[in-house]
Design a protein around this motif. Sequence first.
Motif, PDB file in Angstrom:
ATOM      1  N   LEU A  64      19.266  24.397 -26.906  1.00 29.14           N
ATOM      2  CA  LEU A  64      18.554  24.405 -25.621  1.00 29.14           C
ATOM      3  C   LEU A  64      17.620  23.224 -25.447  1.00 29.14           C
ATOM      4  CD1 LEU A  64      17.654  28.174 -25.517  1.00 29.14           C
ATOM      5  CD2 LEU A  64      19.032  26.989 -23.830  1.00 29.14           C
ATOM      6  N   ASP A  65      17.018  22.753 -26.536  1.00 26.37           N
ATOM      7  CA  ASP A  65      16.015  21.691 -26.391  1.00 26.37           C
ATOM      8  C   ASP A  65      16.615  20.363 -25.937  1.00 26.37           C
ATOM      9  OD1 ASP A  65      17.192  20.851 -28.762  1.00 26.37           O
ATOM     10  OD2 ASP A  65      15.391  21.112 -29.972  1.00 26.37           O
ATOM     11  N   ARG A  66      17.906  20.283 -25.850  1.00 21.03           N
ATOM     12  CA  ARG A  66      18.529  19.092 -25.258  1.00 21.03           C
ATOM     13  C   ARG A  66      18.406  19.087 -23.742  1.00 21.03           C
ATOM     14  NH1 ARG A  66      24.081  17.695 -28.439  1.00 21.03           N
ATOM     15  NH2 ARG A  66      23.138  17.498 -30.497  1.00 21.03           N
ATOM     16  N   PHE A  67      18.078  20.251 -23.183  1.00 27.04           N
ATOM     17  CA  PHE A  67      18.064  20.387 -21.731  1.00 27.04           C
ATOM     18  C   PHE A  67      16.698  20.702 -21.147  1.00 27.04           C
ATOM     19  CE2 PHE A  67      22.192  21.945 -23.302  1.00 27.04           C
ATOM     20  CZ  PHE A  67      23.020  21.005 -22.717  1.00 27.04           C
ATOM     21  N   VAL A  68      15.811  21.300 -21.926  1.00 28.07           N
ATOM     22  CA  VAL A  68      14.525  21.768 -21.402  1.00 28.07           C
ATOM     23  C   VAL A  68      13.379  21.228 -22.248  1.00 28.07           C
ATOM     24  CG1 VAL A  68      15.520  23.862 -20.394  1.00 28.07           C
ATOM     25  CG2 VAL A  68      14.647  23.916 -22.730  1.00 28.07           C
ATOM     26  N   ASP A  69      12.189  21.242 -21.683  1.00 20.01           N
ATOM     27  CA  ASP A  69      11.040  20.676 -22.384  1.00 20.01           C
ATOM     28  C   ASP A  69       9.987  21.729 -22.724  1.00 20.01           C
ATOM     29  OD1 ASP A  69      10.080  21.193 -19.878  1.00 20.01           O
ATOM     30  OD2 ASP A  69       9.234  19.212 -19.549  1.00 20.01           O
ATOM     31  N   PHE A  70      10.438  22.917 -23.137  1.00 15.35           N
ATOM     32  CA  PHE A  70       9.515  23.941 -23.596  1.00 15.35           C
ATOM     33  C   PHE A  70       9.981  24.454 -24.952  1.00 15.35           C
ATOM     34  CE2 PHE A  70      12.499  26.072 -20.644  1.00 15.35           C
ATOM     35  CZ  PHE A  70      13.063  27.027 -21.481  1.00 15.35           C
ATOM     36  N   ASP A  71       9.126  25.206 -25.619  1.00 20.50           N
ATOM     37  CA  ASP A  71       9.464  25.771 -26.931  1.00 20.50           C
ATOM     38  C   ASP A  71      10.632  26.736 -26.755  1.00 20.50           C
ATOM     39  OD1 ASP A  71       9.593  26.854 -29.471  1.00 20.50           O
ATOM     40  OD2 ASP A  71       7.736  27.993 -29.265  1.00 20.50           O
ATOM     41  N   THR A  72      11.735  26.422 -27.385  1.00 23.70           N
ATOM     42  CA  THR A  72      12.958  27.203 -27.191  1.00 23.70           C
ATOM     43  C   THR A  72      13.254  28.178 -28.330  1.00 23.70           C
ATOM     44  OG1 THR A  72      14.304  25.483 -28.212  1.00 23.70           O
ATOM     45  CG2 THR A  72      14.014  25.358 -25.818  1.00 23.70           C
ATOM     46  N   SER A  73      12.382  28.293 -29.316  1.00 21.01           N
ATOM     47  CA  SER A  73      12.712  29.068 -30.515  1.00 21.01           C
ATOM     48  C   SER A  73      13.092  30.518 -30.209  1.00 21.01           C
ATOM     49  CB  SER A  73      11.573  29.008 -31.530  1.00 21.01           C
ATOM     50  OG  SER A  73      10.374  29.470 -30.958  1.00 21.01           O
ATOM     51  N   ASP A  74      12.342  31.207 -29.359  1.00 22.49           N
ATOM     52  CA  ASP A  74      12.689  32.590 -29.027  1.00 22.49           C
ATOM     53  C   ASP A  74      13.957  32.663 -28.176  1.00 22.49           C
ATOM     54  OD1 ASP A  74      10.629  33.721 -30.465  1.00 22.49           O
ATOM     55  OD2 ASP A  74       9.247  33.760 -28.779  1.00 22.49           O
ATOM     56  N   PHE A  75      14.137  31.696 -27.308  1.00 21.39           N
ATOM     57  CA  PHE A  75      15.366  31.651 -26.512  1.00 21.39           C
ATOM     58  C   PHE A  75      16.572  31.386 -27.401  1.00 21.39           C
ATOM     59  CE2 PHE A  75      12.352  31.087 -23.079  1.00 21.39           C
ATOM     60  CZ  PHE A  75      12.946  31.748 -22.022  1.00 21.39           C
ATOM     61  N   GLU A  76      16.406  30.536 -28.415  1.00 22.49           N
ATOM     62  CA  GLU A  76      17.504  30.253 -29.348  1.00 22.49           C
ATOM     63  C   GLU A  76      17.934  31.529 -30.061  1.00 22.49           C
ATOM     64  OE1 GLU A  76      19.252  27.631 -29.396  1.00 22.49           O
ATOM     65  OE2 GLU A  76      17.983  25.953 -28.830  1.00 22.49           O
ATOM     66  N   LYS A  77      16.968  32.343 -30.495  1.00 19.89           N
ATOM     67  CA  LYS A  77      17.284  33.615 -31.148  1.00 19.89           C
ATOM     68  C   LYS A  77      18.063  34.519 -30.202  1.00 19.89           C
ATOM     69  CE  LYS A  77      13.149  33.437 -33.979  1.00 19.89           C
ATOM     70  NZ  LYS A  77      11.777  33.934 -34.116  1.00 19.89           N
TER      71      LYS A  77
END
Length: 124
Positions: A64-77
Motif C-alpha cells: 500500500l505504501d507505494r500508493f498512499v502517504d500514511f502509516d499502512t501497517s494496520d491496513f497491510e494486516k
Amino acid sequence: FRSALGTLDYAAPELLSSGNGDESSDLYSSAVTLFELITRALPFSGESLTEQLNRKLTGVRTPLDRFVDFDTSDFEKFFDRALAPDPSRRFNSAAEMRGWVEQLIQRKVYQKKRFTAVGTARSA
C-alpha cells in the motif's frame, strides 16, 4: 469464463483453480474493490497476465505504501488476511470483515487532512 467468474482482477484464486467459491470468495472480491478505492490501483498487478496470475495465486500483492502517504501497517494486516490466497486464512464472514474495517476507521491509522477556506491543508 468471464461471465461465470466476473473480471479476473476481482476473482478469488480458488475460482481460477477449481471454479468453486463461497462467501470467502465474495469477501475477497470486496477486498480487491476496497484496495482499489484506497489506492486507485489493483492489488495484483504485473507486466504480463502470467505474472499477474502468479502474484494472485501466491498472494504477492503491491504494498500500500507505494500508493498512499500514511502509516499502512494496520491496513497491510487487513489486506494480508482479506486477500490471502488460501480461503481458510480469510475473514470468516462479512460481519467479521466489517468489524476490522470499523476498527481501522476508529483507530484513525491514517492521517486525515482538512482544508481551510483558502485551500491550505492542515492536519486534523
